[in-house]
Design a protein around this motif. Sequence first.
Motif, PDB file in Angstrom:
ATOM      1  N   PRO A   1      11.000   8.823  -0.287  1.00 19.09           N
ATOM      2  CA  PRO A   1      11.062   7.445  -0.902  1.00 19.09           C
ATOM      3  C   PRO A   1      11.238   6.279   0.286  1.00 19.09           C
ATOM      4  O   PRO A   1      10.517   5.215   0.034  1.00 19.09           O
ATOM      5  CB  PRO A   1      12.341   7.402  -1.708  1.00 19.09           C
ATOM      6  CG  PRO A   1      12.789   8.895  -2.066  1.00 19.09           C
ATOM      7  CD  PRO A   1      11.909   9.585  -0.831  1.00 19.09           C
TER       8      PRO A   1
ATOM      9  N   ALA B   1       5.803   2.056   3.614  1.00 15.69           N
ATOM     10  CA  ALA B   1       4.391   1.626   3.579  1.00 15.69           C
ATOM     11  C   ALA B   1       4.036   0.458   2.773  1.00 15.69           C
ATOM     12  O   ALA B   1       3.175  -0.412   2.836  1.00 15.69           O
ATOM     13  CB  ALA B   1       3.649   2.931   2.647  1.00 15.69           C
ATOM     14  N   GLU B   2       4.858   0.148   1.499  1.00 15.45           N
ATOM     15  CA  GLU B   2       4.869  -1.272   0.921  1.00 15.45           C
ATOM     16  C   GLU B   2       5.203  -2.421   1.998  1.00 15.45           C
ATOM     17  O   GLU B   2       4.394  -3.575   2.013  1.00 15.45           O
ATOM     18  CB  GLU B   2       5.621  -1.184  -0.400  1.00 15.45           C
ATOM     19  CG  GLU B   2       5.235  -0.207  -1.282  1.00 15.45           C
ATOM     20  CD  GLU B   2       4.093  -0.480  -2.100  1.00 15.45           C
ATOM     21  OE1 GLU B   2       3.626  -1.745  -2.160  1.00 15.45           O
ATOM     22  OE2 GLU B   2       3.372   0.292  -2.394  1.00 15.45           O
ATOM     23  N   GLU B   3       6.381  -2.336   2.767  1.00 20.80           N
ATOM     24  CA  GLU B   3       6.690  -3.324   3.569  1.00 20.80           C
ATOM     25  C   GLU B   3       5.849  -3.701   4.729  1.00 20.80           C
ATOM     26  O   GLU B   3       5.761  -4.868   5.036  1.00 20.80           O
ATOM     27  CB  GLU B   3       8.207  -3.108   4.072  1.00 20.80           C
ATOM     28  CG  GLU B   3       9.213  -3.075   2.777  1.00 20.80           C
ATOM     29  CD  GLU B   3      10.337  -2.309   3.281  1.00 20.80           C
ATOM     30  OE1 GLU B   3      10.853  -2.148   4.491  1.00 20.80           O
ATOM     31  OE2 GLU B   3      11.099  -1.963   2.163  1.00 20.80           O
TER      32      GLU B   3
ATOM     33  N   MET C   1       0.790  -1.074   0.008  1.00 22.24           N
ATOM     34  CA  MET C   1      -0.115  -0.048   0.023  1.00 22.24           C
ATOM     35  C   MET C   1       0.930   1.214   0.078  1.00 22.24           C
ATOM     36  O   MET C   1       1.812   1.408   0.938  1.00 22.24           O
ATOM     37  CB  MET C   1      -0.725  -0.029   1.318  1.00 22.24           C
ATOM     38  CG  MET C   1      -2.101   1.006   1.092  1.00 22.24           C
ATOM     39  SD  MET C   1      -3.405   0.436   1.905  1.00 22.24           S
ATOM     40  CE  MET C   1      -3.394   1.063   3.661  1.00 22.24           C
ATOM     41  N   ALA C   2       0.838   2.040  -1.041  1.00 22.00           N
ATOM     42  CA  ALA C   2       1.349   3.212  -1.029  1.00 22.00           C
ATOM     43  C   ALA C   2       1.058   4.373  -0.071  1.00 22.00           C
ATOM     44  O   ALA C   2       0.006   4.369   0.433  1.00 22.00           O
ATOM     45  CB  ALA C   2       1.466   3.714  -2.617  1.00 22.00           C
ATOM     46  N   THR C   3       1.903   5.429   0.010  1.00 19.78           N
ATOM     47  CA  THR C   3       1.327   6.477   0.892  1.00 19.78           C
ATOM     48  C   THR C   3       0.292   7.312   0.065  1.00 19.78           C
ATOM     49  O   THR C   3       0.316   7.185  -1.063  1.00 19.78           O
ATOM     50  CB  THR C   3       2.711   7.436   1.239  1.00 19.78           C
ATOM     51  OG1 THR C   3       3.079   8.156  -0.077  1.00 19.78           O
ATOM     52  CG2 THR C   3       3.855   6.839   1.852  1.00 19.78           C
ATOM     53  N   GLN C   4      -0.658   7.992   0.920  1.00 22.13           N
ATOM     54  CA  GLN C   4      -1.777   8.721   0.388  1.00 22.13           C
ATOM     55  C   GLN C   4      -1.452  10.367   0.997  1.00 22.13           C
ATOM     56  O   GLN C   4      -1.007  10.430   2.017  1.00 22.13           O
ATOM     57  CB  GLN C   4      -2.783   8.056   0.837  1.00 22.13           C
ATOM     58  CG  GLN C   4      -2.929   6.747   0.860  1.00 22.13           C
ATOM     59  CD  GLN C   4      -4.283   6.415   1.464  1.00 22.13           C
ATOM     60  OE1 GLN C   4      -5.233   6.829   1.302  1.00 22.13           O
ATOM     61  NE2 GLN C   4      -4.319   5.281   2.246  1.00 22.13           N
TER      62      GLN C   4
ATOM     63  N   GLU D   1       7.789   5.666   1.360  1.00 22.41           N
ATOM     64  CA  GLU D   1       6.992   4.814   0.290  1.00 22.41           C
ATOM     65  C   GLU D   1       7.212   3.317   0.699  1.00 22.41           C
ATOM     66  O   GLU D   1       6.402   2.455   0.622  1.00 22.41           O
ATOM     67  CB  GLU D   1       7.299   5.187  -1.164  1.00 22.41           C
ATOM     68  CG  GLU D   1       6.846   6.518  -1.445  1.00 22.41           C
ATOM     69  CD  GLU D   1       5.125   6.745  -1.845  1.00 22.41           C
ATOM     70  OE1 GLU D   1       4.607   5.701  -2.015  1.00 22.41           O
ATOM     71  OE2 GLU D   1       4.675   7.754  -1.634  1.00 22.41           O
ATOM     72  N   GLU D   2       8.570   2.904   0.649  1.00 18.11           N
ATOM     73  CA  GLU D   2       9.109   1.425   0.766  1.00 18.11           C
ATOM     74  C   GLU D   2       8.562   1.005   2.127  1.00 18.11           C
ATOM     75  O   GLU D   2       8.085  -0.093   2.102  1.00 18.11           O
ATOM     76  CB  GLU D   2      10.583   1.752   0.746  1.00 18.11           C
ATOM     77  CG  GLU D   2      11.105   1.907  -0.729  1.00 18.11           C
ATOM     78  CD  GLU D   2      12.470   2.050  -0.591  1.00 18.11           C
ATOM     79  OE1 GLU D   2      13.365   1.463   0.383  1.00 18.11           O
ATOM     80  OE2 GLU D   2      13.291   2.576  -1.266  1.00 18.11           O
TER      81      GLU D   2
ATOM     82  N   GLN E   1      -1.145   2.686   8.025  1.00 24.07           N
ATOM     83  CA  GLN E   1      -1.229   3.566   6.706  1.00 24.07           C
ATOM     84  C   GLN E   1      -0.254   4.723   6.821  1.00 24.07           C
ATOM     85  O   GLN E   1      -0.083   5.194   8.141  1.00 24.07           O
ATOM     86  CB  GLN E   1      -2.486   4.199   6.743  1.00 24.07           C
ATOM     87  CG  GLN E   1      -3.870   3.244   6.426  1.00 24.07           C
ATOM     88  CD  GLN E   1      -5.222   3.815   6.479  1.00 24.07           C
ATOM     89  OE1 GLN E   1      -5.188   4.963   5.794  1.00 24.07           O
ATOM     90  NE2 GLN E   1      -6.000   3.359   7.325  1.00 24.07           N
TER      91      GLN E   1
END
Length: 106
Positions: free
Chosen positions: A39, A45-47, A1-4, A42-43, A53
């Motif tokens: 960046p 958030a994915e991990e 899930m990416a940052t929003q 973002e990483e 969130q």
Amino acid sequence: MATQATTDASFETDVLQANTPVLVDFWAEWCGPCRMIAPALEEIAEELGDKIQIVKLDIDANPDAPTRYGVRGIPTMILFKNGQQAATQVGAMPKNAIKQWIEREL
């Protein structure tokens, strides 16, 4: 899930009423350290996926939330759990340090 992105208008819904912990990154376009950690966030958030969130709030466009939570310098990251401010970290940090801080606070 990416940052929003979140805004003053959606902060209540996006952050305070969220079902999972939410990390809010208070940032601004002109802030070099803010761009450096983007960046990494973002990483992370994915991990960390569904555990947390990560949302970003541009302090120039949204002055209310930073004022309400006492943000004086950026980047400031505030972790909210169950609508409450649980932990705050001011300043840029390496990705590993940010991730360890988040995992310690979860």
